[in-house]
Design a protein around this motif. Sequence first.
Motif, PDB file in Angstrom:
ATOM      1  N   UNK A 206     -52.739  15.648  95.975  1.00  0.00           N
ATOM      2  CA  UNK A 206     -53.057  16.456  97.146  1.00  0.00           C
ATOM      3  C   UNK A 206     -54.491  16.158  97.568  1.00  0.00           C
ATOM      4  N   UNK A 207     -54.633  15.338  98.598  1.00  0.00           N
ATOM      5  CA  UNK A 207     -55.961  14.975  99.104  1.00  0.00           C
ATOM      6  C   UNK A 207     -56.887  14.487  97.996  1.00  0.00           C
ATOM      7  N   UNK A 208     -56.348  13.649  97.115  1.00  0.00           N
ATOM      8  CA  UNK A 208     -57.142  13.074  96.035  1.00  0.00           C
ATOM      9  C   UNK A 208     -57.199  13.906  94.771  1.00  0.00           C
ATOM     10  N   UNK A 209     -56.579  15.082  94.772  1.00  0.00           N
ATOM     11  CA  UNK A 209     -56.577  15.953  93.602  1.00  0.00           C
ATOM     12  C   UNK A 209     -55.226  15.822  92.900  1.00  0.00           C
ATOM     13  N   UNK A 210     -55.202  15.486  91.602  1.00  0.00           N
ATOM     14  CA  UNK A 210     -53.921  15.404  90.893  1.00  0.00           C
ATOM     15  C   UNK A 210     -53.291  16.782  90.733  1.00  0.00           C
ATOM     16  N   UNK A 211     -51.976  16.827  90.909  1.00  0.00           N
ATOM     17  CA  UNK A 211     -51.228  18.086  90.854  1.00  0.00           C
ATOM     18  C   UNK A 211     -50.029  17.922  89.926  1.00  0.00           C
ATOM     19  N   UNK A 212     -49.863  18.867  89.017  1.00  0.00           N
ATOM     20  CA  UNK A 212     -48.672  18.919  88.166  1.00  0.00           C
ATOM     21  C   UNK A 212     -47.997  20.275  88.381  1.00  0.00           C
ATOM     22  N   UNK A 213     -46.678  20.261  88.388  1.00  0.00           N
ATOM     23  CA  UNK A 213     -45.882  21.469  88.609  1.00  0.00           C
ATOM     24  C   UNK A 213     -45.102  21.826  87.355  1.00  0.00           C
ATOM     25  N   UNK A 214     -45.018  23.113  87.067  1.00  0.00           N
ATOM     26  CA  UNK A 214     -44.144  23.591  85.995  1.00  0.00           C
ATOM     27  C   UNK A 214     -43.527  24.916  86.422  1.00  0.00           C
ATOM     28  N   UNK A 215     -42.734  25.510  85.538  1.00  0.00           N
ATOM     29  CA  UNK A 215     -42.066  26.758  85.870  1.00  0.00           C
ATOM     30  C   UNK A 215     -43.053  27.912  85.998  1.00  0.00           C
ATOM     31  N   UNK A 216     -42.760  28.817  86.901  1.00  0.00           N
ATOM     32  CA  UNK A 216     -43.536  30.051  87.010  1.00  0.00           C
ATOM     33  C   UNK A 216     -43.305  30.875  85.746  1.00  0.00           C
ATOM     34  N   UNK A 217     -44.339  31.515  85.218  1.00  0.00           N
ATOM     35  CA  UNK A 217     -44.146  32.315  83.999  1.00  0.00           C
ATOM     36  C   UNK A 217     -43.044  33.360  84.114  1.00  0.00           C
ATOM     37  N   UNK A 219     -40.280  33.050  85.741  1.00  0.00           N
ATOM     38  CA  UNK A 219     -39.022  32.336  85.554  1.00  0.00           C
ATOM     39  C   UNK A 219     -38.786  32.043  84.080  1.00  0.00           C
ATOM     40  N   UNK A 220     -39.857  31.754  83.349  1.00  0.00           N
ATOM     41  CA  UNK A 220     -39.708  31.482  81.917  1.00  0.00           C
ATOM     42  C   UNK A 220     -39.331  32.748  81.150  1.00  0.00           C
ATOM     43  N   UNK A 221     -39.811  33.885  81.606  1.00  0.00           N
ATOM     44  CA  UNK A 221     -39.428  35.144  80.967  1.00  0.00           C
ATOM     45  C   UNK A 221     -37.944  35.439  81.201  1.00  0.00           C
ATOM     46  N   UNK A 222     -37.440  35.034  82.362  1.00  0.00           N
ATOM     47  CA  UNK A 222     -36.016  35.249  82.668  1.00  0.00           C
ATOM     48  C   UNK A 222     -35.135  34.200  82.004  1.00  0.00           C
ATOM     49  N   UNK A 223     -35.651  33.004  81.820  1.00  0.00           N
ATOM     50  CA  UNK A 223     -34.860  31.899  81.263  1.00  0.00           C
ATOM     51  C   UNK A 223     -35.690  31.185  80.198  1.00  0.00           C
ATOM     52  N   UNK A 224     -35.785  31.749  78.996  1.00  0.00           N
ATOM     53  CA  UNK A 224     -36.637  31.173  77.944  1.00  0.00           C
ATOM     54  C   UNK A 224     -36.260  29.748  77.557  1.00  0.00           C
ATOM     55  N   UNK A 225     -35.041  29.325  77.878  1.00  0.00           N
ATOM     56  CA  UNK A 225     -34.632  27.960  77.521  1.00  0.00           C
ATOM     57  C   UNK A 225     -35.472  26.905  78.242  1.00  0.00           C
ATOM     58  N   UNK A 226     -36.176  27.306  79.309  1.00  0.00           N
ATOM     59  CA  UNK A 226     -37.021  26.358  80.019  1.00  0.00           C
ATOM     60  C   UNK A 226     -38.428  26.264  79.445  1.00  0.00           C
ATOM     61  N   UNK A 227     -38.704  27.035  78.394  1.00  0.00           N
ATOM     62  CA  UNK A 227     -40.043  26.969  77.805  1.00  0.00           C
ATOM     63  C   UNK A 227     -40.315  25.601  77.181  1.00  0.00           C
ATOM     64  N   UNK A 232     -43.624  20.507  77.780  1.00  0.00           N
ATOM     65  CA  UNK A 232     -43.803  19.084  78.047  1.00  0.00           C
ATOM     66  C   UNK A 232     -44.617  18.868  79.331  1.00  0.00           C
ATOM     67  N   UNK A 233     -44.373  19.720  80.345  1.00  0.00           N
ATOM     68  CA  UNK A 233     -45.160  19.641  81.570  1.00  0.00           C
ATOM     69  C   UNK A 233     -46.639  19.895  81.276  1.00  0.00           C
ATOM     70  N   UNK A 234     -46.900  20.907  80.463  1.00  0.00           N
ATOM     71  CA  UNK A 234     -48.283  21.247  80.141  1.00  0.00           C
ATOM     72  C   UNK A 234     -48.963  20.123  79.365  1.00  0.00           C
TER      73      UNK A 234
END
Length: 250
Positions: A206-217, A219-227, A232-234
Motif C-alpha cells: 500500500x503506497x510502499x508500505x508492506x501489508x499482511x492480512x489475517x483473521x479478525x480476533x 472471527x477467531x473467537x467464533x471459529x478457533x480452528x482458524x487460529x 502462520x500469518x503472524x
Amino acid sequence: MTKDDKIKIYNLLKAASDNLCGYSSPDFAGEMPEFCGDSPSTTSFDSAQLKAQETLSTASDSTLLNINKKISECKRCALCANRHNVVPGMGVENPFVLVIGEGPGEEEDKQGKPFVGPAGQLLDKMLGAIGLSRDKNCYIANIVKCRPPANRNPLPEEADACRPFLDAQIAALKPKAILCAGSVAVKNLFHSNDGVMKLHGQVLNFNGIPVVTTWHPSALLRAPENKRPAWEDLKAFRGVLQGINPNYEK
C-alpha cells in the motif's frame, strides 16, 4: 487517465483537505484547473493514491491530534447518530506497525478506545507473540470510527465517509508496516473484493508500505480452528518486520 477521472480525483482531494482543515482549504482555492485526458501509459491509480496521501500529509491539520479532533466532530454519515464515543485509535505516535480493524464494538463505543473487549485481549496476545504492543510500537485504528448498529459490517458509504481520516492517519503515523485484521479492513484499504480467505498471509503493498492480512480476533473467537493459519500469518508478518528492522522486538 481520462479527464473525468482527473476531475473525480481533484474533488476527492479537495473534500479530504477541506474536511481535515475544517474550512475551505487554501490549497484548493479558486477555479478548478482545466484537465485533459492522458494515455493509459502516463499515469496509474497507484500514483493517484500517492498524490492523495501527499496532500493529506501536508494539510495544516494533519497532525494526529488534530486528525483525531476532526474525527470527534465528524457527522459525515449516519453512524454518528447513535454513537456514545468516537474511536479514532490508540497507540504510539511513531509506530512501527499500524493495525487496522473494521469498526468499534459495544465496549469500544463505551470507552472510546479500539479493541478493548474480548477481541482486544486476543489481539494483544497475537501482537505480543511477535514482539508488538499498542504501548510500545503499534497504533490501532479502524476503517470506521463509530460503532455500526449491532456490530454489523460498515456500509460502503460509511467506509467511504471515514476513508479520508484513515488516509490522514497513515500519512501522519508513517508506519513501516500494516496488519489488516479481517476482510473488512483489507477490502476497504485496497478497494478490493478479495478478503481474508484469499489474501491472508500474503505480503501486499500500500503506497510502499508492506501489508499482511489475517483473521479478525472476533472471527477467531467464533471459529478457533482458524487460529493455526492465523499464527502462520503472524509468523509471515514477523518475517516482514525483521526484514525492515531485525532488532524491532528489542
